[in-house]
Structure formats: structure tokens, C-alpha cells
Design an enzyme around this catalytic site. Structure first.
Site, PDB file in Angstrom:
ATOM      1  CB  THR A 191      46.977 -55.197  56.542  1.00  0.00           C
ATOM      2  OG1 THR A 191      46.930 -53.797  56.827  1.00  0.00           O
ATOM      3  CG2 THR A 191      46.189 -55.942  57.605  1.00  0.00           C
ATOM      4  NE  ARG A 192      54.310 -52.461  56.561  1.00  0.00           N
ATOM      5  CZ  ARG A 192      54.853 -51.301  56.203  1.00  0.00           C
ATOM      6  NH1 ARG A 192      54.963 -50.314  57.049  1.00  0.00           N
ATOM      7  NH2 ARG A 192      55.310 -51.134  54.976  1.00  0.00           N
ATOM      8  CG  HIS A 196      41.408 -46.356  56.050  1.00  0.00           C
ATOM      9  ND1 HIS A 196      40.639 -46.025  57.145  1.00  0.00           N
ATOM     10  CD2 HIS A 196      42.684 -46.072  56.385  1.00  0.00           C
ATOM     11  CE1 HIS A 196      41.424 -45.547  58.105  1.00  0.00           C
ATOM     12  NE2 HIS A 196      42.670 -45.572  57.676  1.00  0.00           N
ATOM     13  CG  HIS A 199      44.252 -51.708  51.856  1.00  0.00           C
ATOM     14  ND1 HIS A 199      44.954 -50.784  52.578  1.00  0.00           N
ATOM     15  CD2 HIS A 199      44.993 -51.965  50.754  1.00  0.00           C
ATOM     16  CE1 HIS A 199      46.087 -50.508  51.943  1.00  0.00           C
ATOM     17  NE2 HIS A 199      46.132 -51.207  50.829  1.00  0.00           N
ATOM     18  NE  ARG A 285      50.070 -47.633  43.639  1.00  0.00           N
ATOM     19  CZ  ARG A 285      50.025 -46.490  42.989  1.00  0.00           C
ATOM     20  NH1 ARG A 285      49.843 -46.486  41.676  1.00  0.00           N
ATOM     21  NH2 ARG A 285      50.164 -45.358  43.619  1.00  0.00           N
TER      22      ARG A 285
END
Ligand SMILES: [Zn+2]
Length: 381
Positions: A191-192, A196, A199, A285
Site C-alpha cells: 500500500t501507499r 480505510h 482495504h 484494482r
């Protein structure tokens, strides 16, 4: 100890079968060698080669590797590899050995010169980024590079101090941690962004099927409009502390620089996580995408170009998640039959507006503890 060694044997093997270790002693007379100054991306790649995160690479790619990666997404020996790992220089060095330095002139390692070659930036952009548009951040960086690639194996004798030492775990260390916990099947989450509810749902859905979760935020260089790493880390900590069982989760930093290469970067991210000991990898996505350069599912579809055994690490594809008021839970279009108006959906812009105004987004969208960290960060700007 024997039990841990036995547990480590059950983890997925590194890419190519062996974890590369290119960390060594500082050779004598190294400060007299011709010096090559690396960009921050190259420093990050160098360190990842050294610690085995880019196994089986032992240095910066030569022409044959580079060509194969561009054309076939494979190394010269046929192993899957999706992105070039190259060192750009202004001119060919005169000696057969150079010392590598960062911008502050700190000496980091030596490179045994094997090859110097020119390359076509537009062609690399087209192959890797699927665009030659210089508005693309990865393409822009490529176009700004020096004109030649310098190839050779590296030995790193001085590692750049990690920005977050407590989160700095090399592949050998994450593997040991997993083994100590007796985990065999581990899912990695790249993740970057702050995490929330959407995720959180994906990571927990994946964790339901395996032994452990590696939350592996990318902390290398990102676009200037991405949320800064220190703010994101504070978000991850409050989220994990309040909503995840500590015995099932490891939080560590992924030291890579973002390339924004979308599909190819999804493959590259998966292979790196395999080296860290993950048997599974979450691909959402538009993974590693930017703007509208990639189709929504391109980063998932690209995995079809390889046989499952070639990657070994198993991609787990997820849809966009949301809270559904009718279902009364988090869901995705795969699992919820209701209409858009039943779903709590906020655009990134809307969330930023709320947070900037000091307002909490709905609890169905973001955990209040996470939102509070972001509100404080935005109010400090
Ligand atoms: Zn529903």
C-alpha cells in the site's frame, strides 16, 4: 531454534530458489575508485539487491537481461521478471570497478563493471509504462535519466540508515519472524495510502484463508501528492493496534521507490514479496497505477501471462469494497447485489475535503482513529 529452522523450510522459496546476500566488508582503497552518484531510486534498488529483496538479481542489469525483461518480462535464464533494475550513468567508467555513492557523497558499495550500453528511453517507456507520455511520473523520471546503463554485480558495505528503523525488516528477517510464529502461508499487502475500511476488508478477507498478514507499505519515494510516509505509518499503527490481532500481523516497511508502472509493477511487487516470504499477494484494482494510463483490471490480468508455478506466489484479486447499508456490512460488487445508493462511497477528493475541514468521514468509510491522525496531519499543513 531447530523448530524455527524447520518452520522456515516450509515458507515459500525466494525467487530463483536462493535469497541473495550482497552485503560485505568495505574493500581497502575504495575511496580512490571512480565514483558513481546514484539517484534516490537507484539507492533504493541497490539496497534491495543487497538484502535479497530483488533475488535473484545480484546487481544492475546488463543488456541481455534488460532486453529480455523489456520484450518478454523474463530474465536471461527465463525466470519471470517485470521491470528493469538499471543504473544510469553519463559516461562509461575507465576502470573495471567503481564505487557507488548517494547524493550526500556517502560511499555505499562497489560495482564490478561488466557492461555499459545505451538504451532507448521511449522504447523502455512504451514497454514498461505502456505510454511515452512525459506527464506520467515514471516516464518523466526515465526521460530525465543519464543516457547509458552501467551493469555489474554489487557489494554493499554501507547501508543507508532506514527512515523507520523499527519497521526495517530485510527478507531474511521477515522470514525468520514468520517462521518463529509458525506461519507457512502469509499474504502480503502493498500500500501507499492510509488504510480505510475498504482495504481493511480486503486484508482481513485474505487473512481468513492464510496464517498471517504482512502489511508492507511502500515507504520509498512516491508522488508529492501522495500522503507522506510518516503520516501513513501513524495511520497503520492505530488501525492495527485497535482492529487487528497482533499475533496474526507483521507491519514492516517496503523500501522500494514507486514506479507507477501499473501491471508490470504488480508482478514486480509480487516477486519482491515472495522474497520476503509471502506465499500470497493482494492485487486490487489499478494496482500501482496512476491517472488513467491503465485499465482497472490490467494489473490483475497480467498474471494470466504466466503459468502459476512460474511465479509461485499466488495473487489474490480483489474488487473495490464498500459498506452496504442493506447488507449491513462491508462488501464488494462480487458479494453485494444492491444499488449504488445503498453503498457508502466517497471520492478521494471528498474525503480530503472532510479531513481538511476537521470532520470525520463516516465510520463506515474510515476508522475514527485513522481519520483523526489524518485530520491532525492536514491541520498541521
Ligand atoms: Zn448489499
Amino acid at each position: 531454534m531447530t523448530a524455527v529452522v524447520a518452520a522456515a523450510e516450509k515458507l515459500i522459496k525466494p525467487h530463483g530458489g536462493r535469497l541473495v546476500d550482497r552485503i560485505g566488508d568495505r574493500p581497502e582503497g575504495v575511496d580512490k575508485l571512480e565514483r558513481v552518484t546514484l539517484t534516490s531510486r537507484e539507492v533504493s534498488d541497490l539496497d534491495m539487491v543487497a538484502c535479497g529483496a530483488l533475488s535473484p538479481l545480484e546487481g544492475f542489469m546488463g543488456r541481455e537481461q534488460y532486453e529480455r525483461v523489456l520484450e518478454d518480462m523474463r530474465l536471461a535464464n527465463g525466470l519471470v521478471w517485470a521491470l528493469p533494475v538499471c543504473l544510469a550513468v553519463e559516461q562509461a567508467p575507465s576502470g573495471d570497478r567503481v564505487v557507488l555513492a548517494d547524493k550526500s557523497e556517502r560511499l555505499l558499495g562497489v560495482l564490478e563493471v561488466e557492461d555499459v550500453y545505451d538504451y532507448d528511453k521511449e522504447r523502455e517507456a512504451e514497454r514498461c509504462f505502456r505510454t511515452t507520455d512525459e506527464a506520467h511520473p515514471g516516464v518523466a523520471r526515465l526521460y530525465a535519466q543519464h543516457p547509458l546503463y552501467l551493469a555489474g554485480s554489487v557489494t554493499v558495505f554501507e547501508r543507508v540508515p532506514p527512515a523507520y528503523p523499527e519497521l526495517a525488516l530485510d527478507p531474511a528477517e521477515t522470514r525468520r519472524t514468520f517462521a518463529e510464529r509458525g506461519w507457512k502461508r502469509v499474504v502480503g499487502f502493498q500500500t501507499r495510502n492510509p488504510i480505510h475500511r475498504a482495504h481493511e476488508y480486503l486484508t482481513k478477507g485474505a487473512l481468513e484463508t492464510v496464517d498471517g498478514l504482512l502489511v508492507h507499505p511502500l515507504i520509498g519515494e512516491t508522488k508529492s501528492d501522495d500522503v507522506p510516509a510518516e503520516v501513513r505509518i501513524a495511520c497503520y499503527r492505530v488501525l492495527l493496534d485497535n482492529y487487528y490481532p497482533p499475533a496474526r500481523v507483521v507491519l514492516a516497511a517496503f523500501p522500494a521507490t514507486m514506479r507507477y508502472a501499473g501491471p508490470r509493477e504488480a508482478i514486480w511487487h509480487a516477486i519482491c514479496r515472495k522474497n520476503y516470504g509471502c506465499s500470497h499477494f493482494i492485487v486490487g484494482r489499478d494496482h500501482a497505477g496512476v491517472g488513467t494510463y491503465y485499465g482497472t483490471y490490467d494489473a490483475q490480468l497480467i498474471f494470466d501471462e504466466f503459468e502459476a508455478h512460474e511465479l509461485d506466489i499466488e495473487p489474490m484479486f480483489f474488487e473495490h469494497a464498500f459498506w452496504c447499508r442493506v447488507c449491513g456490512q462491508m462488501a464488494t460488487p462480487k458479494t453485494c447485489p444492491h444499488e449504488d445508493e445503498d453503498r457508502v462511497a466517497l471520492s478521494g477528493t471528498k474525503v480530503r475535503e472532510l479531513l481538511s475541514a476537521g470532520e470525520l468521514p463516516p465510520a463506515e468509510f474510515s476508522r475514527p482513529e485513522v481519520a483523526q491522525v489524518l485530520i491532525e496531519a492536514y491541520s498541521a499543513e
